[in-house]
Design a protein around this motif. Structure first.
Motif, short mmCIF file in Angstrom:
data_model
loop_
_atom_site.label_atom_id
_atom_site.label_comp_id
_atom_site.label_asym_id
_atom_site.label_seq_id
_atom_site.Cartn_x
_atom_site.Cartn_y
_atom_site.Cartn_z
N PHE A 1 0.84 -1.20 0.00
CA PHE A 1 0.00 0.00 0.00
C PHE A 1 0.88 1.25 0.00
CE2 PHE A 1 -3.25 2.98 1.59
CZ PHE A 1 -4.38 2.54 0.91
N ILE A 2 2.01 1.15 0.69
CA ILE A 2 2.96 2.28 0.73
C ILE A 2 3.78 2.32 -0.54
CG2 ILE A 2 5.01 3.19 1.90
CD1 ILE A 2 3.81 1.98 4.51
N SER A 3 4.33 1.18 -0.96
CA SER A 3 5.24 1.17 -2.11
C SER A 3 4.55 1.55 -3.41
CB SER A 3 5.89 -0.22 -2.26
OG SER A 3 4.92 -1.20 -2.60
N GLU A 4 3.24 1.30 -3.51
CA GLU A 4 2.48 1.66 -4.71
C GLU A 4 1.95 3.09 -4.66
OE1 GLU A 4 -0.61 -1.23 -5.09
OE2 GLU A 4 0.78 -2.90 -5.41
N SER A 5 2.34 3.83 -3.62
CA SER A 5 1.94 5.24 -3.41
C SER A 5 0.46 5.40 -3.13
CB SER A 5 2.34 6.10 -4.63
OG SER A 5 3.75 6.11 -4.79
N ARG A 6 -0.20 4.31 -2.74
CA ARG A 6 -1.61 4.42 -2.37
C ARG A 6 -1.76 5.20 -1.07
NH1 ARG A 6 -4.81 1.23 -5.50
NH2 ARG A 6 -3.71 -0.24 -6.85
N TRP A 7 -0.82 5.00 -0.16
CA TRP A 7 -0.86 5.77 1.09
C TRP A 7 -0.63 7.25 0.80
CZ3 TRP A 7 -2.71 5.89 5.72
CH2 TRP A 7 -2.26 6.87 6.61
N ASP A 8 0.34 7.56 -0.06
CA ASP A 8 0.60 8.96 -0.41
C ASP A 8 -0.65 9.62 -1.00
OD1 ASP A 8 3.22 8.81 0.41
OD2 ASP A 8 4.03 8.43 -1.58
N SER A 9 -1.36 8.87 -1.85
CA SER A 9 -2.59 9.41 -2.45
C SER A 9 -3.63 9.69 -1.38
CB SER A 9 -3.13 8.41 -3.47
OG SER A 9 -4.37 8.86 -3.99
N LEU A 10 -3.77 8.76 -0.43
CA LEU A 10 -4.75 8.94 0.64
C LEU A 10 -4.39 10.12 1.53
CD1 LEU A 10 -6.26 6.13 2.89
CD2 LEU A 10 -5.39 8.24 3.88
N ILE A 11 -3.17 10.12 2.05
CA ILE A 11 -2.81 11.13 3.05
C ILE A 11 -2.77 12.53 2.45
CG2 ILE A 11 -0.28 11.10 2.81
CD1 ILE A 11 -2.31 11.01 6.11
#
Length: 237
Positions: free
Chosen positions: A74-84
């Motif tokens: 979730f972090i490596s795919e930048s999904r967390w970046d998109s969320l936060i």
């Protein structure tokens, strides 16, 4: 003076009638929380059902959960970046990972150390936005052996999450224990009704049927969603 009193009473009544500040509820998670296309499959995630149990004037759900994701991917795919990047002050970010962190696939697997570090990073970044993190333990995987419920595939990851919640002072919702108790009370056969146990020709995505002890149908997703919503109300209302 009488006129001033009337105005004051009117002001108080207006203020009391105003809705509480609306929060956005962001979901970071895996397939058990994901939103599915109801036209294509009977599989459901609790994230797509939870809005039904929350007053939309208080919470609006923004579901970022995605199948197959662990804290690592979730972090490596930048999904967390998109969320936060979308989170603002007073929002709530609920985090539920564990199923895929135990995976043998290197792009998903997170050791105990990395799993805890990833959760702490998510907590820290959520708080840095003035928002509130909430941790949710993974849904129990329905596995019966000789009539006994066994959940060894999740290993100790629900416990790891509880440790992080305690150490970081974060609210925790124990969906794992809730679903375990629910499955135990229903028993080996009736508990299938909560998961994706379906026959051939019922679901266009799984035309030959499916006996799935991890993913939920609508009944299971709604049960978990209602439980999580009730816990959120205890925390925030």
């Amino acid at each position: 003076m009488k006129y001033v009193c009337v105005l004051f009473v009117a002001f108080v009544l207006v203020m009391c009638s105003m809705p509480e500040k609306q929060r956005r509820l962001f979901i970071a998670g895996d397939s058990t929380a994901q939103t599915y296309d109801v036209e294509r499959t009977l599989m459901r995630g609790w994230g797509q059902e939870i809005q039904s149990y929350l007053d939309s004037s208080l919470f609006v759900v923004v579901n970022h959960a995605k199948a197959g994701r662990s804290t690592k991917s979730f972090i490596s795919e930048s999904r967390w970046d998109s969320l936060i990047s979308q989170v603002r002050e007073d929002d709530v970010v609920v985090i539920q990972f564990g199923h895929n962190d135990t995976s043998s696939r290197p792009e998903r697997y997170a050791s105990e150390k990395d799993y805890k570090a990833n959760l702490r990073m998510m907590i820290e970044q959520t708080r840095s936005k003035g928002a509130e993190p909430v941790l949710i333990t993974s849904i129990v995987m329905r596995t019966f052996v000789d009539g006994n419920l066994v959940d060894d595939r999740l290993k100790k990851y629900p416990v790891f999450m509880k440790q992080v919640a305690r150490e970081e002072g974060v609210s925790l919702i124990d969906a794992n224990t809730f679903m375990r108790d629910t499955v135990l009370l229903l028993g080996p056969e009736k508990s299938k009704d909560l998961y994706l146990w379906i026959g051939a020709g019922v679901d266009s995505t799984y035309k030959e049927g499916r006996e799935d002890d991890t993913h939920m149908c609508e009944a299971g997703a709604r049960a978990v969603a209602e439980y999580i919503a009730s816990e959120l109300k205890e925390i925030y209302m």
